[in-house]
Scaffold this active site. Structure first.
Site, PDB file in Angstrom:
ATOM      1  CG  ASN A  47       0.980  43.645  39.473  1.00  0.00           C
ATOM      2  OD1 ASN A  47       0.942  44.034  38.313  1.00  0.00           O
ATOM      3  ND2 ASN A  47       1.205  44.456  40.504  1.00  0.00           N
ATOM      4  CD  GLU A  48      -5.163  38.338  40.659  1.00  0.00           C
ATOM      5  OE1 GLU A  48      -4.371  37.528  41.189  1.00  0.00           O
ATOM      6  OE2 GLU A  48      -6.240  38.660  41.183  1.00  0.00           O
ATOM      7  N   PRO A  49      -1.381  36.179  38.573  1.00  0.00           N
ATOM      8  CG  PRO A  49      -1.708  34.050  39.487  1.00  0.00           C
ATOM      9  CD  PRO A  49      -2.248  35.453  39.522  1.00  0.00           C
ATOM     10  CB  THR A  87      -8.144  37.531  43.434  1.00  0.00           C
ATOM     11  OG1 THR A  87      -6.772  37.155  43.286  1.00  0.00           O
ATOM     12  CG2 THR A  87      -8.217  38.925  44.021  1.00  0.00           C
TER      13      THR A  87
END
Length: 645
Positions: A174-176, A193
């Site tokens: 769950n990235e920014p 990442t």
């Protein structure tokens, strides 16, 4: 959205530092001395949950993570299965994520990771293992994600979710920008990442651009969440997550909304929390000498004043009034701290002969010391202490450098191919019986993620070895004083190494016995992204423990330098070695002899600068900090911490 609100699980841990409900911290956390100690207790909590559910004749539903953080937890669970009879037959697992596209059989897949570290070693039923599929057709991904969510729900929800945390603040992938209501889905990976994963994929261009991940909402519905974070590399994002505002830019901050979450940290990962970094801002302190030094250096930096210019008001206005009460005046504190830092500075890292050494970091005698410099990789010596290395040689000490690992996995295939083709062209005319053509073919036909053959690893190791000779010759060291250990733990041909073994320790013991040094320099930097520095340091600690009773060890001091990632904080420095502009250039040239590590560094961590640039900047910054505290101004400084083993 639905968030689990069960009562907090009783914490059975006995951590080094208990959670304090300060105005700074918004997530429960416990701090341990090291990751190994913490991992055993996390594994025990999981095992207790499994057994409790077994007693109730219920399934135990676990959410599992990948990456380096949970490996020791899985190792302990495997041990408990084999030695204590812990059964996984009632366990259902759901993994957080998987790269996309990614075949199951790939060594970079999380399917491979989980079976390698856990599932192949316990009695879990194969039908109870759920890992997102990385190779389903794109048009079926959305439905697959919906089905994955339903499967979790039908299993009764996650009883326990194990998490790591990425440098972007991601949990799972769950990235920014991920929403608090997000569910299992396909997501585009953040550039940072991909940089962090590039070492596993032999370059960032080979890292998949997407991944399938559980959503934030899925994670938050877990009854219990434990997040693991190890090392100083995670300190900044841990502080931001625990103490910062809750928002989508750092998805891990959404865990502030979960009533049964614990962050399990080692001292490195916790080092930037306010209660650790500046405890005097939280409450009353027990003022040890080390804490006084730390506080005064911080106060200088915070007020932008030199040590001798600090006033009573500076102390009182910054949470340190009780320190004044203990030591009476700011003047006394300032003078004492100034002298401590002044006495760390020396241009004689091996000790200055025929001089009173009362206030010097190293002994004057013996005047000519036997020095053993351990370097985990074949360039850490010049990157971290190239200037000091050169001074020790110039000042007449018997210096030996010991390269603990071959460093072969840090050589790119392109670099290896270049050397192999040069050798093939030469040998075709001179020794045609040597088949370099086959070696070249192995490199050219190697698939992404494929393990190098023994021959290719040997070639890459030789490249690093010859670069090391070039650098040490440039500094003036004789070839016979250069030693290569090629410790067995490293020689897997993969990122994942074997555990430290007695064979490794015996090799290190042998070289110490051979040299019988007065000084040992070793890498004390545990921020190395793939853990090689930590294993190498532990091999030295284990060897010194076994040899401690020998007479020559009474006169052997251990100095720790930091690697390419961080420098010692000023209050931790016991010896500061100034470098002149010429010595800075000498160090730079020594680093540049390591050509295979220039331009395209395989494992550079979270810093995109080349090693020579970051080393130079770091040394100049240390000198600048000394100058700003009111001490002498130097071009650069290399720093060391003495360790009493």
């Amino acid at each position: 959205m639905e968030i689990a609100t069960q009562p907090k699980s009783p914490i059975s841990y006995q951590p080094a530092g208990q959670f304090e409900d300060t105005r700074f911290e918004k997530i429960h956390n416990v701090i341990f001395k090291n990751a190994a100690e913490a991992s055993i207790l996390v594994a025990q909590e999981i095992a207790d949950l499994i057994r409790t559910q077994q007693e109730k004749n219920k399934k135990c539903v676990l959410g599992l993570a990948t990456g380096s953080s949970p490996i020791k937890v899985y190792q302990e669970l495997v041990r408990m299965h084999k030695e204590e009879g812990l059964s996984f037959k009632n366990v259902i697992t759901f993994n957080l994520d998987e790269y996309y596209p990614m075949p199951k059989e790939s060594v970079q897949s999380y399917h491979y990771f989980m079976h390698q570290h856990l599932f192949n070693h316990v009695d879990i039923l194969p039908e109870n293992v759920n890992i997102p599929e990385g190779n389903i057709p794109l048009e079926y991904v959305n439905q697959y994600c919906i089905d994955y969510e339903m499967k979790i729900k039908n299993a009764g929800g996650l009883d326990f979710q194990l998490l790591g945390i990425g440098r972007t603040g991601h949990v799972g992938f769950n990235e920014p920008g991920s929403h608090i209501n997000s569910s299992t889905r396909i997501i585009t990976l953040d550039y940072i990442t991909k940089v962090d994963a590039s070492g596993d994929f032999n370059g960032i261009n080979n890292v998949p651009k997407k991944a399938i991940t559980m959503g934030v909402a899925t994670i938050l519905r877990s009854k219990r969440i434990v997040l693991l974070a190890w090392g100083q590399n995670k300190a900044a994002i841990v502080k931001r997550t625990i103490q910062g505002d809750c928002n989508a830019e750092v998805p891990a901050t959404f865990l502030q909304n979960h009533s049964n979450t614990t962050f399990v940290l080692d001292q490195g990962a916790a080092s930037e929390l306010t209660r650790v970094e500046t405890p005097w801002l939280v409450g009353e302190c027990q003022w040890t000498e080390k804490l006084k030094q730390k506080a005064i250096v911080w106060l200088c930096q915070h007020t932008q004043k030199a040590i001798l210019k600090l006033t009573d008001r500076d102390y009182n206005n910054n949470g340190m009034s009780d320190l004044l009460a203990t030591d009476s005046t700011s003047y006394d504190l300032n003078i004492n701290m100034f002298n401590i830092l002044q006495h760390t500075i020396t241009g004689w890292p091996g000790g200055k002969p025929n001089t009173d050494d009362t206030y010097r970091p190293e002994r004057a005698e013996p005047a000519q010391k036997k020095v053993l410099l351990f370097s985990p990789h074949p360039d850490d010596d010049v990157i971290s202490m190239g200037g000091t290395f050169a001074k020790l040689i110039k000042q007449g000490h018997e210096v030996h450098v010991v390269y603990q690992t071959s460093g072969n996995i840090a050589v790119t295939d392109d670099e290896a191919l270049k050397f192999a083709e040069v050798a093939a062209d030469y040998l075709q005319k001179n020794q045609p019986e040597i088949n370099f053509g086959a070696l070249i073919e192995k490199i050219k036909t190697k698939k992404t993620g494929q393990k190098d053959s023994h021959e290719v690893r040997k070639l890459k190791g030789l490249i690093r070895r010859r670069e090391s000779y070039a650098a040490t010759r440039y500094l003036g060291l004789k070839d016979e004083n250069v030693h290569f250990l090629d410790l067995p733990f490293y020689e897997t041909g993969m990122i994942q190494k074997k555990p430290l073994g007695t064979e490794d320790i015996d090799i290190v013991k042998k070289i110490i016995l051979q040299i019988q040094p007065n000084q040992i320099f070793a890498a004390g930097d545990l921020a190395d992204p793939h853990g090689t520095h930590e294993v190498c340091l532990n091999s030295i600690f284990a060897a010194l423990k076994d040899l401690k009773s020998l007479p020559f060890m009474n006169d052997c001091w251990l100095w720790l330098y930091r690697g390419a990632w961080h420098e010692w904080d000023l209050h931790d420095i016991d010896m500061a070695v100034p470098l002149s502009p010429d010595e800075v250039m000498l160090k730079r040239q020594a680093i540049l002899f390591h050509q295979s590590q220039k331009d395209r560094v395989m494992f550079q961590g979270n810093d995109s600068r080349e090693f020579w640039v970051r080393a130079e900047d770091r040394n100049k910054n240390t000198a600048k900090q000394y100058d700003q505290l009111g001490l002498a101004e130097y071009e650069a400084i290399e720093a060391f911490k003495r360790f009493d083993y």
